[in-house]
Design a protein around this motif. Structure first.
Motif, PDB file in Angstrom:
ATOM      1  N   PHE B  23       5.758  17.106   6.352  1.00  0.00           N
ATOM      2  CA  PHE B  23       6.153  15.769   6.781  1.00  0.00           C
ATOM      3  C   PHE B  23       7.640  15.625   6.522  1.00  0.00           C
ATOM      4  O   PHE B  23       8.090  15.837   5.394  1.00  0.00           O
ATOM      5  N   ALA B  24       8.394  15.259   7.562  1.00  0.00           N
ATOM      6  CA  ALA B  24       9.830  15.122   7.347  1.00  0.00           C
ATOM      7  C   ALA B  24      10.325  13.885   8.078  1.00  0.00           C
ATOM      8  O   ALA B  24       9.903  13.594   9.199  1.00  0.00           O
ATOM      9  N   GLY B  25      11.198  13.171   7.422  1.00  0.00           N
ATOM     10  CA  GLY B  25      11.745  11.976   8.037  1.00  0.00           C
ATOM     11  C   GLY B  25      12.911  11.482   7.230  1.00  0.00           C
ATOM     12  O   GLY B  25      13.402  12.178   6.338  1.00  0.00           O
ATOM     13  N   ASP B  26      13.315  10.288   7.539  1.00  0.00           N
ATOM     14  CA  ASP B  26      14.405   9.694   6.807  1.00  0.00           C
ATOM     15  C   ASP B  26      13.940   9.324   5.397  1.00  0.00           C
ATOM     16  O   ASP B  26      12.747   9.121   5.177  1.00  0.00           O
ATOM     17  N   GLN B  32       7.336  11.073   1.209  1.00  0.00           N
ATOM     18  CA  GLN B  32       6.723  11.555  -0.035  1.00  0.00           C
ATOM     19  C   GLN B  32       5.348  10.921  -0.199  1.00  0.00           C
ATOM     20  O   GLN B  32       4.381  11.568  -0.600  1.00  0.00           O
ATOM     21  N   LEU B  33       5.286   9.629   0.134  1.00  0.00           N
ATOM     22  CA  LEU B  33       4.029   8.909   0.013  1.00  0.00           C
ATOM     23  C   LEU B  33       3.002   9.444   1.013  1.00  0.00           C
ATOM     24  O   LEU B  33       1.835   9.660   0.677  1.00  0.00           O
ATOM     25  N   THR B  34       3.461   9.671   2.219  1.00  0.00           N
ATOM     26  CA  THR B  34       2.565  10.202   3.247  1.00  0.00           C
ATOM     27  C   THR B  34       2.021  11.552   2.809  1.00  0.00           C
ATOM     28  O   THR B  34       0.817  11.824   2.901  1.00  0.00           O
ATOM     29  N   PHE B  38      -1.845  12.663   2.057  1.00  0.00           N
ATOM     30  CA  PHE B  38      -2.477  13.790   2.751  1.00  0.00           C
ATOM     31  C   PHE B  38      -3.021  14.790   1.721  1.00  0.00           C
ATOM     32  O   PHE B  38      -4.099  15.358   1.889  1.00  0.00           O
ATOM     33  N   THR B  39      -2.254  14.963   0.634  1.00  0.00           N
ATOM     34  CA  THR B  39      -2.682  15.850  -0.448  1.00  0.00           C
ATOM     35  C   THR B  39      -3.995  15.355  -1.039  1.00  0.00           C
ATOM     36  O   THR B  39      -4.934  16.126  -1.265  1.00  0.00           O
ATOM     37  N   LEU B 177       0.135   9.300   9.293  1.00  0.00           N
ATOM     38  CA  LEU B 177      -0.860   9.794   8.347  1.00  0.00           C
ATOM     39  C   LEU B 177      -2.253   9.791   8.991  1.00  0.00           C
ATOM     40  O   LEU B 177      -2.979  10.788   8.940  1.00  0.00           O
ATOM     41  N   GLY B 178      -2.599   8.659   9.610  1.00  0.00           N
ATOM     42  CA  GLY B 178      -3.914   8.554  10.243  1.00  0.00           C
ATOM     43  C   GLY B 178      -4.105   9.635  11.301  1.00  0.00           C
ATOM     44  O   GLY B 178      -5.151  10.285  11.399  1.00  0.00           O
TER      45      GLY B 178
END
Ligand SMILES: Cc1ncc(C[n+]2csc(CCOP(=O)(O)OP(=O)(O)O)c2C)c(N)n1
Ligand code: SF4
Ligand SMILES: [Mg+2]
Lengths: 391, 634
Positions: B23-26, B32-34, B38-39, B177-178
């Protein structure tokens, strides 16, 4: 190391061989020699007038119970002897079990101090004594921790730790042996040496402006700041006692003569001919007078003025009455340093009460424990999201 | 790392052994939460897993820039998972900069999910892609691309709420995430529970997040773009209760456990430094255990206070990174001389100097083993995985107190920030931890001094460990002085005697050597004899194990051994090394363990060094293994 364990036989009641000359010659059994410069005939040493001793007191121990069997190795005539003797005389008067007393020092001539005390002690590394004292006192707040340091140790390499010790207000006594020189490294100028000081490292004179240690301590918000001198054991003992009684970081600067590399650095303040006119002993609640009452200090606006009390113009009632709890006054008086027309102040310059570091640390630990109960490791390890794989 | 073998277009569910998602973004996109959610879902799906966050070095980098990209990589599987993954199977790029930074990590044929709303000219410009059109040019050729207007869809999903636009946009990560949870057949419930809990006092936000999460999953189910849905079966993991744990957290827990099991307080002194600060943050939360924390004015004060606390009977610990260890050097030497317990945790980072603060490197081994003035040996331990940080921190405290010595623990940012599925140990199964202070004078520990007075001997030694007695201030009759000047054997008095100095130097060395008595046998993966042994230490274990397992599956004859007890070298290592023709030594440095090995053993050691501020990929080690096994043409 084949001989490592073999050498520790189980019934070792004799002293293992040490290097020749490492110990002083044995005295009569049970008699520990108090510290004094080698060669001095009087066991008490020449610097202490009779009656200033107090060879017994609070804990039923005497001065000799606090002196270790190690040879005192300072140069004959060094001011450190008087400081050591005064500490050894003071400790029996304090209500502290001997095993709870700890001396922590840095490096320098002053740093050797713990080896001469028959207490717990640690000779640490250059400038860092306050850090070890902090950990020790936090680990066991019951301990009575003294820090012994020199002007280079405390204010040069260890300056950072000193100011943070003061601001945290760890309950400890800092004895700063200021001889305005690096003694152990054989005579370079120190952060308290006067400008222009000619030493081995400054053949053309030092260009560093000196620190005034009490001003540094005041600036770092020490809760107790005092100054005394090696040549006045009575005052020195009183100051040590006051430092000890203070709950918090008690910073005590001791003017100490290094007769080898900086002889007479403080004679102006310590010797009979000039002491009265150059040293002012402050007393809480008393007017600031010196020169046997012939001179005093008055406030002129925000400045201090030395006044002559022998003429009709001024009287004691014109003098500033000292208030050791007044921070502004402490800064004003503590800053008297390089003005030739003003005396040098000695005594307790500032004292205030505030919570100590180790007390707050333990209060916080207790509060968390009271709120959450004793930690349960099983629960802690299982905290957060867990999942179970069945057998 | 397995790709679906048949890229058929129907959305049937395909079972795969493992997958790596990034997961990568701004920084503000909540990656990190996403990733953490997922973890969690993967944990609920009973997969084995390993994760690695990749934070930007800047605290608040301008939005949309490449240096503001925050990533979270997760590798999960039905098989044993050793690392956070070599190559990415699915990249979720929340904006153009994230795609630009991370595209190269996606395996050929891998999937790229892009938020098409964040590819406007301004976004491309911020990502230094002004002249490019990555969604339409050949940038994404060779990848499976899923284009989703995440921002638009989120806004639509929340069109009837009172939330501000900013609040609405902030929940687009829940859409992602969903969507990804659906793609990998993960349950939504753990994330739902988390949202309900987290926003229990803000029902509007709670409901918005729940709605968007659901929409994301529905969207995935409905659109045609998602050709394949994957299923990753539960891993055959050892029975037990698991949690995800990061190395920094595990280190702190290990220290707390040491206090708990020894009945002695731990004093943790530290000065903030990346990547060690998280240990301080974590341990500070557990003050109802016997742990005190001290944020010092610098690293010297931190180690000084820790050693002072040890003098007082606590277990003194200080955590830092390489530059901090450099500052502590002199005080650690004092710990060696005074023979007090002390644990120094070094979360290594790229060096020298300030180096690469956020990047892992194993560059401080020589510093740990030799980096002090004088002959100042000390034991060095190195955890092999995030969860292992727990055991090795605990072990470091045990060795420090058993042998009365400073101990260095060498972890790194890869372990500290990374996490794994950690089987929680039963407290009763922890190695026993009893350590007594000397409290009474005995015939053995007392002498009569020159003045005829009894005097405690602080440097008499235990026959087995050579440890000296730990008598703490406050104990009557055992008064003594410690210090940095050389100690006379047994009396501890200052001594300049030449023979005594030599004897003490050798005694201190022998004492550290005896720590080998406390080491378990070096574990070996594969046969104990053969042509090639891969020998690593510390955080590289995951990559090495994965590489060796891959080689085994191809019948490549190779074994692996790993050092967690690095120094002194374990007693059984020599025989092990002797059983192989050659020994490959992978290290994230320019060759440090290999020097210690070459100095100790007469074997053929081959270096494998990577010094890029990045962990090994298993593939790199596989290649080196094959090369080492290929006879050199002469
Ligand atoms: C890290 C380090 N740097 C330098 C020294 C050398 N050194 C020992 S004592 C000292 C100065 C001591 O001066 P001071 O603190 O005034 O103590 P004094 O000897 O005057 O009592 C120095 C520079 C040292 N021991 N350690
Ligand atoms: S050098 Fe100076 S300070 Fe040091 S012992 Fe000699 S006289 Fe004292
Ligand atoms: Mg000095």
């Amino acid at each position: 190391m084949a001989d490592a364990s073999a050498s520790s036989n189980t019934n070792n009641t004799t002293k293992p061989a040490g290097p020749p000359g490492a110990k002083k010659p044995a005295g009569p059994p049970g008699s520990k020699k108090p510290a004094g410069p080698p060669g001095s005939k009087k066991p008490d040493g020449p610097t202490l007038p009779p009656g200033y001793g107090g060879d017994g007191g609070g804990c039923g121990l005497s001065r000799k119970d606090f002196s270790s069997d190690q040879d005192v190795r300072w140069c004959p005539g060094c001011g450190d002897y008087a400081i050591l003797a005064t500490v050894q005389r003071l400790l029996p008067e304090l209500d502290v079990p001997k095993e709870n007393t700890v001396f922590i020092s840095g490096i320098g001539c002053a740093g050797r101090f713990p080896y001469y005390m028959d207490t717990y002690g640690m000779h640490t590394i250059h400038g860092r004594a306050p850090t070890f004292a902090t950990g020790l006192k936090c680990a066991n707040p019951e301990l009575d921790v003294w820090i012994v340091t020199g002007d280079g140790d405390a204010l040069s390499i260890g300056g950072n730790h000193l100011i943070h010790l003061c601001r945290r207000n760890l309950d400890t006594q800092v004895l700063l042996f200021n001889n305005k020189i690096y003694g152990l490294t054989k005579g370079q100028y120190s952060p308290t040496s006067e400008e222009g000081k000619v030493t081995k490292s400054t053949p053309h004179g030092s260009i560093d402006a000196p620190f005034n240690p009490v001003a540094v301590a005041l600036g770092a918000d020490a809760s107790f700041v005092a100054r005394t001198m090696d040549r006045d054991p009575k005052h020195m003992k009183a100051m040590m006692k006051a430092s000890h009684e203070h709950a918090g970081t008690a910073f005590l600067e001791i003017y100490q003569n290094c007769n080898i590399f900086n002889d007479g650095a403080f004679f102006e303040f310590t010797e009979r001919g000039t002491k009265a006119s150059r040293a002012l002993f402050v007393e809480d609640g008393e007017p600031l007078t010196y020169a046997n009452g012939e001179r005093g200090l008055r406030l002129d606006g925000l400045s201090l003025e030395a006044i002559d009390l022998t003429t009709d113009r001024w009287s004691v009632s014109d003098c500033l009455v000292y208030d050791a709890s007044n921070r502004e006054m402490a800064h004003l008086i503590g800053r008297m340093f390089d003005q030739p027309d003003l005396p040098r102040p000695f005594g307790v310059l500032y004292q205030t009460e505030r919570p100590t570091y180790e007390q707050q640390l333990h209060d916080q630990l207790d509060a968390v424990r009271a709120e959450r109960g004793d930690g349960d490791l099983e629960t802690l390890l299982h905290s957060g999201e867990t999942w179970t794989i069945d057998a | 790392m397995t790709s679906p073998s048949d890229p058929a277009a129907d959305a049937s569910t395909r079972s795969i052994p493992d997958a790596t998602v990034l997961f990568a973004g701004d920084s503000g996109d909540g990656m990190q939460l996403t990733g953490a959610q997922f973890t969690l879902a993967s944990a609920y799906a009973r997969n084995d897993l390993a994760t690695l966050p990749d934070y930007p070095a800047e605290i608040r980098a301008p939005a949309g820039t490449t240096y503001g990209v925050s990533g979270f990589q997760l590798h999960f599987g039905a098989v044993d998972i050793h690392t956070p993954g070599d190559k990415v199977d699915l990249l979720v790029a929340m904006n153009a900069a994230a795609l630009k930074v991370h595209l190269s990590r996606v395996r050929p044929g891998g999937t790229v999910l892009v938020n098409t709303d964040a590819f406007a000219p301004r976004d491309l410009e911020l990502a230094d892609w002004s002249d490019a059109d990555p969604l339409h040019d050949d940038t994404l050729d060779g990848y499976e691309v899923i284009e989703v207007p995440l921002t638009t869809l989120t806004r639509e999903a929340l069109s009837d709420t009172d939330l501000s636009k900013k609040q609405v946009d902030r929940s687009k990560n829940m859409f992602a995430l969903g969507l990804t949870l659906w793609m990998y057949s993960r349950p939504l419930d753990p994330a739902r529970d988390w949202i309900r809990n987290k926003f229990s006092d803000r029902p509007v936000i709670r409901d918005a997040n729940l709605a968007v999460l659901k929409k994301g999953a529905h969207y995935a189910e409905t659109i045609e773009a998602i050709g394949t849905r994957y299923q990753v079966d539960p891993a055959a993991m050892k029975p037990g209760t698991y949690r995800a744990v990061r190395g920094a957290e595990a280190t702190a827990l290990g220290l707390v456990a040491a206090a708990h099991q020894s009945g002695r307080s731990v004093f943790y002194g530290s000065y903030p430094i990346t990547p060690a600060s998280d240990i301080l943050h974590e341990i500070s939360k557990h003050k109802n255990f016997d742990v005190a924390t001290f944020q010092a004015e610098d690293e010297i004060a931190a180690v000084g206070a820790a050693l002072g606390a040890s003098f007082g009977g606590s277990i003194g610990v200080c955590g830092t990174s390489g530059p901090g260890v450099a500052l502590k050097t002199e005080a650690i030497g004092l710990g060696v001389m005074t023979e007090l317990p002390l644990v120094i945790v070094n979360m290594q980072r790229g060096g020298p100097s300030t180096g690469l603060p956020t990047k892992p490197e194993q560059g401080d081994l020589m510093q740990a083993v030799y980096g002090r003035n004088g002959e100042a040996p000390l034991p060095v331990l190195a955890p092999a995985s995030p969860g292992d940080c727990f055991y090795m921190a605990y072990e470091a405290c045990r060795i420090a107190t058993t042998y009365m010595t400073p101990v260095m623990l060498l972890a790194d940012g890869y372990l500290g920030n990374g996490s794994e599925a950690w089987r929680i140990p039963a407290v009763d199964d922890l190695p026993s931890f009893t350590v007594e202070n000397t409290t009474e004078p005995t015939d053995r520990n007392m002498m009569t001094d020159d003045d005829g007075n009894p005097q405690f001997l602080p440097y008499v030694r235990d026959d087995d460990t050579l440890a000296r007695p730990w008598a703490v201030p406050g104990t009557p009759e055992l008064e003594h002085r410690l210090g940095g000047l050389e100690k006379e054997h047994e009396t501890g008095n200052v001594s300049y005697d030449p023979e005594n100095h030599e004897r003490m130097v050798k005694l201190r060395a022998e004492k550290v050597q005896r720590v080998t008595q406390s080491m378990p046998p070096v574990p070996v993966r594969g046969p104990r004899q053969g042509s090639l042994l891969v020998l690593g230490w510390g955080s590289t274990k995951g990559a090495i194990d994965e590489a060796v397992d891959r080689c085994h599956s191809e019948d490549t004859p190779v074994s692996a051994a790993h050092l967690r007890y690095v120094w002194p070298l374990p007693a059984d290592l020599e025989a092990l090394v002797d059983g192989f023709d050659r020994v490959l030594v992978p290290e994230l440095n320019n060759g440090q363990l290999i020097r210690l090995l070459r100095n100790a053993y007469d074997a053929e050691f081959l270096p494998l060094n990577k010094i890029q501020g990045r962990p090994f990929r298993a593939a790199e080690i596989c290649t080196a293994i094959r090369d080492a096994l290929t006879p050199v043409a002469s």
